[in-house]
Design a protein around this motif. Structure first.
Motif, PDB file in Angstrom:
ATOM      1  N   SER A 377       0.838  -1.188   0.000  1.00  0.00           N
ATOM      2  CA  SER A 377       0.000   0.000   0.000  1.00  0.00           C
ATOM      3  C   SER A 377       0.879   1.247   0.000  1.00  0.00           C
ATOM      4  N   SER A 378       0.291   2.378  -0.365  1.00  0.00           N
ATOM      5  CA  SER A 378       0.982   3.679  -0.408  1.00  0.00           C
ATOM      6  C   SER A 378       2.241   3.664  -1.264  1.00  0.00           C
ATOM      7  N   GLU A 481       3.651   7.879  -7.306  1.00  0.00           N
ATOM      8  CA  GLU A 481       3.806   8.824  -6.191  1.00  0.00           C
ATOM      9  C   GLU A 481       4.132  10.233  -6.668  1.00  0.00           C
TER      10      GLU A 481
END
Length: 510
Positions: A377-378, A481
């Motif tokens: 995740s992330s 990101e």
């Protein structure tokens, strides 16, 4: 767990109307390819998406690891799974000298283009929940060769894998000396699986074909239940150029007097299967007619299903939580349930149904490494081993349904013998950018060749090339990101079982 809204709960008449509509549904579905599940089967919580299922690592004991590597090396010296001499002569000779171990237990035999392994896992989970000891044989593997042979829902122990190989090795060599061609990698593994199942012993074997049906090495069994998952175009150089031609080869697993569980098919493929069933006096149950998915609703961590089984009017299993994403997995679940019902005689020999709570417990326990599997995740990183256009379409649909990505970056590495343009075209609508790379397999498509196809599909501005998979993963995560406005970005790694397995290791999954 997400519950159905009251307005979404059909009464009996609505349910019947809904089920009747299944007959007219699109038949060109292509669920996932065979990726191997391993590790413990535990009841999954319904509080969130899966974070990756466990697969077997290398043995901790150096001596066991050495012995396993020696076996792997010996097997690798044989014909690989892509080099075939279509015949069951060699495997028949092997099981003959082994004492016909495949006759020691009843079997369910599974063929089709996509969805075989997911369906096999679900069948295995159902039998386990009903306290039957299972053997499962599937291919290919993601990280460890031991994944291919499972006992009671877990991969065979490395020590037992080595012992099984050593036990049958003298017989393999005997057959090798008597045949024009040595037994292949897949044929030896098939003999090992059948021997391991007899030795266990298992109550039932769940066996997935390697390729095709009639001449597939697994086809020395007489499955009392034959399962045919959706058929589409793949391995056309070996199986045929149309669904009907491919169906003719795959129909070879249908044996005299068996029950055939037939997933939704292209019309010409279904006609071939039905003709074969008539020839061998087999009973046919068709998805959308005798059984099927009545309703499905996206839930946290998977989906909530109502399935109709074989037991006649009113035989519905409600509130089935399946911790897998995508409509194709719901259809796989319906096929798996019908196969187990047929094995127990529900429908043909007796009306009624299986115990509903046991069915719910079984489906809730299913895990599926490499099948829309969340491993980070992330940003969210998802793995899916789709390797043909049909599988890619199912993956794209499932991903769009289950995740609300504002930006999705693809990481793609494929085998050279696949329809890569069709695969990339299936993903084009959902990928913002794609990072083209290459896995370590000798069958991998050259990164520059794949990149040229990707540029044709996506345009040059949306394609990035990173020859090494680790660099490709880093590049994709960086892109996801890149800007704050893309906080909902994600990464999908896809194109091959090998790609997914190597990505799992790089991302720290075991």
């Amino acid at each position: 767990m997400s519950k159905p809204r009251p307005s979404d709960r059909p009464d009996n008449s609505d349910s019947d109307d809904t089920f009747a509509e299944i007959v007219d549904e699109e038949t060109q579905r292509d669920p996932d390819l065979a990726v191997i599940e391993a590790g413990s089967r535990t009841l999954r919580t319904r509080s969130g998406p899966p974070q990756g299922a466990e697969l077997p690592a290398r043995p901790d004991d150096p001596e066991v690891d050495k012995a396993l590597r020696e076996v792997e090396q010996e097997l690798a010296g044989r014909w690989g799974e892509t080099k075939l001499e279509p015949s069951v002569t060699r495997i028949a000779a092997l099981v003959d000298v082994l004492g016909e171990p495949q006759r020691a237990y009843p079997s369910i035999h599974i063929t089709g283009t996509n969805g075989k392994t997911s369906t096999a896992r679900m069948i295995e989970a159902l039998f386990g929940a009903f306290d039957l000891r299972t053997g499962r044989y599937t291919s290919p593997h993601v990280q460890s060769i031991t994944e291919r042979i499972s006992l009671d829902g877990a991969p065979i122990a490395p020590e037992r894998f080595v012992e099984t190989y050593q036990d049958i090795k003298p017989y393999v060599e005997m057959v090798d000396s008597q045949q024009p061609y040595r037994l292949s990698f897949f044929e030896v593994l098939t003999g090992m699986a059948y021997a391991a199942f007899a030795d266990a012993p298992v109550d039932v074997a769940v066996v997935e074909v390697g390729m095709g049906g009639s001449w597939d090495a697994t086809n020395v069994i007489d499955g009392s239940v034959a399962v045919v998952t959706p058929i589409s175009l793949d391995h056309t150089d070996r199986l045929g150029s149309t669904p009907a031609e491919i169906a003719a080869e795959k129909s070879g697993i249908i044996k005299q007097g068996a029950t055939v569980i037939l997933a939704q098919q292209p019309v010409d493929a279904a006609q071939v299967m039905l003709k074969k069933a008539v020839e061998v006096d087999a009973t046919v149950a068709r998805e959308g007619m005798e059984f099927g998915v009545v309703s499905r609703e996206v839930a946290v961590g998977g989906q909530l299903l109502t399935l109709r089984g074989l037991g006649g009017e009113g035989n519905e299993y409600t509130e089935i939580f399946l911790p897998l994403y995508g409509a194709h997995q719901a259809h796989n679940a319906a096929v798996a349930l019908a196969a187990v019902e047929a094995f127990f005689g529900v429908g043909a020999e007796r009306p009624g149904s299986l115990e509903a709570d046991t069915v719910r417990r079984a489906f809730a326990s299913v895990v599926s490494p490499g099948r829309l599997e969340v491993v980070r995740s992330s940003p969210t990183v998802v793995l899916d081993a789709a390797h043909n256009p049909g599988g890619a379409r199912a993956t794209a649909d499932g991903l769009s349904e289950a995740f609300a990505f504002s930006r999705l970056v693809g990481v793609v590495a494929t085998s050279a013998d696949k329809d890569v343009k069709g695969l990339l075209e299936a993903f084009e609508p959902i990928f913002t950018e794609v990072v083209i790379t290459q896995n370590s397999s000798g069958r991998a498509m050259d990164v520059d060749v794949l990149a040229a196809v990707a540029v044709e599909v996506f345009g040059e501005d949306r394609v990035q090339v990173e020859p090494r998979l680790d660099d490709a993963l880093e590049a994709a995560i960086t892109l996801a990101e890149e800007e704050a406005e893309y906080a909902g970005a994600g990464v999908l790694v896809t194109g091959s079982v090998i790609t997914v397995g190597e990505a799992r290791l790089l991302l720290g999954r075991r």
